[in-house]
Scaffold this active site. Structure first.
Site, PDB file in Angstrom:
ATOM      1  CG  HIS A  31      13.777  25.416  -0.149  1.00  0.00           C
ATOM      2  ND1 HIS A  31      12.737  25.113  -1.005  1.00  0.00           N
ATOM      3  CD2 HIS A  31      13.228  25.483   1.094  1.00  0.00           C
ATOM      4  CE1 HIS A  31      11.622  24.987  -0.319  1.00  0.00           C
ATOM      5  NE2 HIS A  31      11.882  25.215   0.945  1.00  0.00           N
ATOM      6  CB  VAL A  61      13.981  33.435  -4.381  1.00  0.00           C
ATOM      7  CG1 VAL A  61      14.295  33.305  -5.865  1.00  0.00           C
ATOM      8  CG2 VAL A  61      15.276  33.467  -3.577  1.00  0.00           C
TER       9      VAL A  61
END
Ligand code: PAF
Length: 285
Positions: free
Chosen positions: A33, A172
């Site tokens: 995020h 990620v």
């Protein structure tokens, strides 16, 4: 960073804010995020992140009540990324009356994730449309880990003529390959060790396609069987065309560059999803 709870304050704060780049989230933020926020920073004068756990996108047997709410840590993380505005509305601000008007997403929303999470994308699209109307961003950043969500939100923007550019962001991963996800926090230490195998299995299917295999359904079944043998309860392992997420042509006429491999499976009580580009294509979706 300004923390804003109501639509009225948000509208006031964003007056004259220039180009607004938006990152919608449900909180319990991780490095994935935070990366979305850094990307947003490159695209706007004002970066807005939202935290709202949207009950409309949870099924009756899903984890709405136990979904981790970690507001203080989230706020600190966003502040460190230089986010300008955190919009964190209460439930009654977003849904002051029962939300009887809903976005009806296309048939793609009943496939893959939608086949296992009935009504999920309708709930996502409805809240995303509401958030877009409140924030009125010029740009919104969405992660590629939720690939189907990214496609469906993009389609909604096009078909409702919303003047918003969607920027996709790479997934990620932890060093062992596990895609970062809020739900990873549910995993026991043993499950956490097992979890990267979802990515490994998807990656191996992708590599086999690069190596020339086009018998996608055999590859999918083998991937499902391997995960099941390791103790996963598999919802799907699927090779799809990356643009429309359609099933690829069985005779291998689709160029491998355009294919992706997606998977979703339960490890214990935790449901994990992931996907890989058959040929790595940074930033594209
Ligand atoms: O991806 C998410 O976290 C959610 O689905 C979103 C886009 C914030 C809508 O609630």
């Amino acid at each position: 960073m300004d923390i804003i709870r109501t639509a009225a304050e948000l509208a006031q704060r964003l007056e004259g804010a220039g180009r607004v780049a938006f990152v919608p989230t449900m909180g319990n933020l991780h490095e994935g995020h935070l990366k979305l926020c850094r990307i947003a920073r490159e695209h706007g004068d004002t970066v807005v992140a939202s935290i709202f756990v949207n009950r409309l996108q949870f099924g009756p047997n899903e984890d709405f009540d136990r979904y981790p709410r970690t507001f203080d840590a989230d706020r600190a993380g966003l502040e460190r990324q230089g986010v300008d505005v955190l919009f964190a509305p209460l439930d009654q601000e977003m849904y002051p009356t029962p939300q009887v008007y809903r976005v009806q997403p296309p048939p793609l929303a009943d496939d893959l994730e939608g086949a296992f999470r009935i009504g999920f994308f309708g709930g996502v699209c409805t809240v995303v449309l509401k958030l877009f109307n409140l924030v009125q961003p010029d740009v919104a950043v969405f992660g590629k880990k939720d690939r189907q969500q990214l496609k469906i939100v993009r389609g909604m923007i096009q078909q409702f003529n919303l003047p918003i550019d969607i920027v996709p962001a790479e997934t990620v991963r932890a060093d062992d390959g596990l895609a970062l996800a809020s739900r990873n926090g549910y995993l026991s230490p043993d499950e956490r060790q097992e979890a990267p195998n979802l990515y490994r299995v998807l990656r191996e299917i992708a590599d086999s396609i690069v190596g020339g295999r086009a018998d996608y359904s055999n590859l999918e079944s083998a991937g499902r069987a391997e995960l099941a043998a390791r103790g996963w309860k598999v919802d799907y392992v699927a090779v799809r065309h990356g643009l429309a997420l359609r099933i690829p042509h069985p005779e291998g006429y689709d160029h491998p560059n355009l294919l992706i491999v997606l998977g979703a499976a339960m490890l214990g009580t935790t449901r994990l999803i992931d996907n890989v580009d058959v040929v790595k294509q940074d930033g594209k979706d």
